[in-house]
Design an enzyme around this catalytic site. Structure first.
Site, PDB file in Angstrom:
ATOM      1  N   SER A 198       0.829  -1.214   0.000  1.00 60.05           N
ATOM      2  CA  SER A 198       0.000   0.000   0.000  1.00 60.05           C
ATOM      3  C   SER A 198       0.859   1.258   0.000  1.00 60.05           C
ATOM      4  O   SER A 198       1.959   1.270   0.567  1.00 60.05           O
ATOM      5  CB  SER A 198      -0.897   0.009   1.238  1.00 60.05           C
ATOM      6  OG  SER A 198      -1.539   1.251   1.411  1.00 60.05           O
ATOM      7  N   TYR A 227      -2.613  -0.313   9.885  1.00 63.04           N
ATOM      8  CA  TYR A 227      -2.783  -0.893   8.549  1.00 63.04           C
ATOM      9  C   TYR A 227      -1.468  -0.807   7.767  1.00 63.04           C
ATOM     10  O   TYR A 227      -0.994  -1.795   7.204  1.00 63.04           O
ATOM     11  CB  TYR A 227      -3.891  -0.156   7.797  1.00 63.04           C
ATOM     12  CG  TYR A 227      -3.952  -0.497   6.330  1.00 63.04           C
ATOM     13  CD1 TYR A 227      -4.339  -1.759   5.905  1.00 63.04           C
ATOM     14  CD2 TYR A 227      -3.615   0.454   5.358  1.00 63.04           C
ATOM     15  CE1 TYR A 227      -4.390  -2.081   4.557  1.00 63.04           C
ATOM     16  CE2 TYR A 227      -3.664   0.144   4.016  1.00 63.04           C
ATOM     17  CZ  TYR A 227      -4.056  -1.123   3.617  1.00 63.04           C
ATOM     18  OH  TYR A 227      -4.098  -1.444   2.278  1.00 63.04           O
TER      19      TYR A 227
END
Length: 351
Positions: free
Chosen positions: A142, A167
């Site tokens: 990501s 995350y």
């Protein structure tokens, strides 16, 4: 080629399956269909690929009614024993691992879900790839991984040791875990840092989706950091094209890698990390204006401070993607948002 794609009830996985099937690959899709966002949308994606909700039984392969080369299995990544049985039975050539607990903001509310899916689940994938000698593991990372980095554009050669959300930290851990397995067991692994993916069949928790819904429903939109943000918005078809090229090009050890000046994007091991982004960040207020133009209605805007775990801007350096794979995303924000709004109106019957 036989490919396992995890996360195929999800946004990118749904589109990737169709691309792989179009070119003749044999694909098995896997997803646990969790309720982080609307399961109805996830089931609708599966149905588009010929997998109906009524036929689903946990840990049972279901044949697509539309594609002879596609089967789907509902399975948790944490279910190591059943995951191993799947690998043993199906003898995959390659794996594209997209399944994960997504969302920066939700990681503040439910951190355990991120450790379970993104760390334990990824470990199980790695172990299966090692045991069953997978030719290449491509996996989703990501752009959130860049955290406190301020040098732009964000480069895979930059240090990314300062994430600002759990995350992002789990995605960083995935890259470290993958490198370890590439080093120890010579498994070719490629991490793919996605930059703000958008498009038809997208995730309802993403800003462009929330903005579109609110504008159409005459509700105010929430604009964070007083609108002083920018994102490298990347259309899903461009993302998928990049992923397919990555799947087709397993990394080899970099003979020029220098331990004295280590480049985090490669290694002596068969390990690589790529950014896939539009390489053209758009200011948030300009992005909102494009959505307003596509809908034909001005948004009611409410302004808020920056949210915890968020970053002010993202901007992908894609030099490696261009040099190594000959690819550069090229879909304009106007076309991409136009396609999304058209899909949204048709899907939610608000024409």
């Amino acid at each position: 080629m036989k490919i396992l794609v995890t996360g195929t009830a999800g946004f990118i996985g749904f589109h990737l399956v169709h691309k792989l099937l179009e070119r003749g690959d044999e694909v098995i899709g896997l997803d646990n269909i969790n309720d982080y966002y609307s399961v109805d949308l996830k089931y609708a994606r599966l149905e588009e690929a010929g997998i109906t909700k009524e036929r689903l039984v946990y840990n049972t392969l279901v044949q697509s009614s539309k594609h002879k080369n596609y089967q789907f299995i509902q399975l948790n990544l944490e279910d190591k024993a059943q995951l191993q049985k799947l690998f043993e039975q199906e003898k995959f050539d390659k794996v594209c691992h997209l399944a994960a607990q997504a969302g920066v903001r939700y990681s503040l509310e439910n951190p355990d879900a991120y450790i379970s899916s993104n760390v334990v689940g990824f470990m199980n994938i790695l172990e299966c790839c090692r045991t069953y000698k997978i030719q290449h593991l491509a996996y989703a990372s990501s752009s959130s991984i860049y955290g406190l980095n301020e040098k732009i554009p964000f480069s895979t050669s930059d240090n990314v040791d300062h994430p600002v959300s759990l995350y992002a930290a789990t995605k960083k851990s995935n890259e470290l875990m993958a490198h370890t397995y590439s080093h120890l067991f010579k498994i070719p692994t490629t991490g793919i840092r996605f930059f703000t993916v958008y498009g038809p069949w997208g995730r309802p928790d993403m800003a462009y989706f929330l903005f579109t819904k609110a504008i159409i429903d005459n509700h105010p939109i929430k604009v964070f950091n007083q609108g002083q943000m920018s994102r490298d918005f990347t259309y899903v078809d461009d993302i998928v094209e990049g992923v397919v090229r990555i799947i087709d090009h397993p990394p080899k050890g970099n003979n020029d890698w220098d331990a004295g000046k280590p480049n985090p994007a490669s290694s002596k091991a068969p390990y690589k990390v790529y950014n896939i982004g539009n390489n053209q960040p758009v200011k948030l207020m300009d992005f909102i204006h494009v959505i307003e133009e596509a809908i034909g209605k001005e948004a009611i805007k409410e302004y808020f401070p920056m949210q915890k775990g968020d970053v002010e801007r993202t901007y992908a350096d894609i030099e490696d993607l261009i040099d190594n794979l000959g690819y550069k995303p090229n879909t304009s924000i106007e076309k991409g948002i136009g396609d999304f709004v058209a899909w949204y109106k048709a899907y939610y019957k608000c024409m």
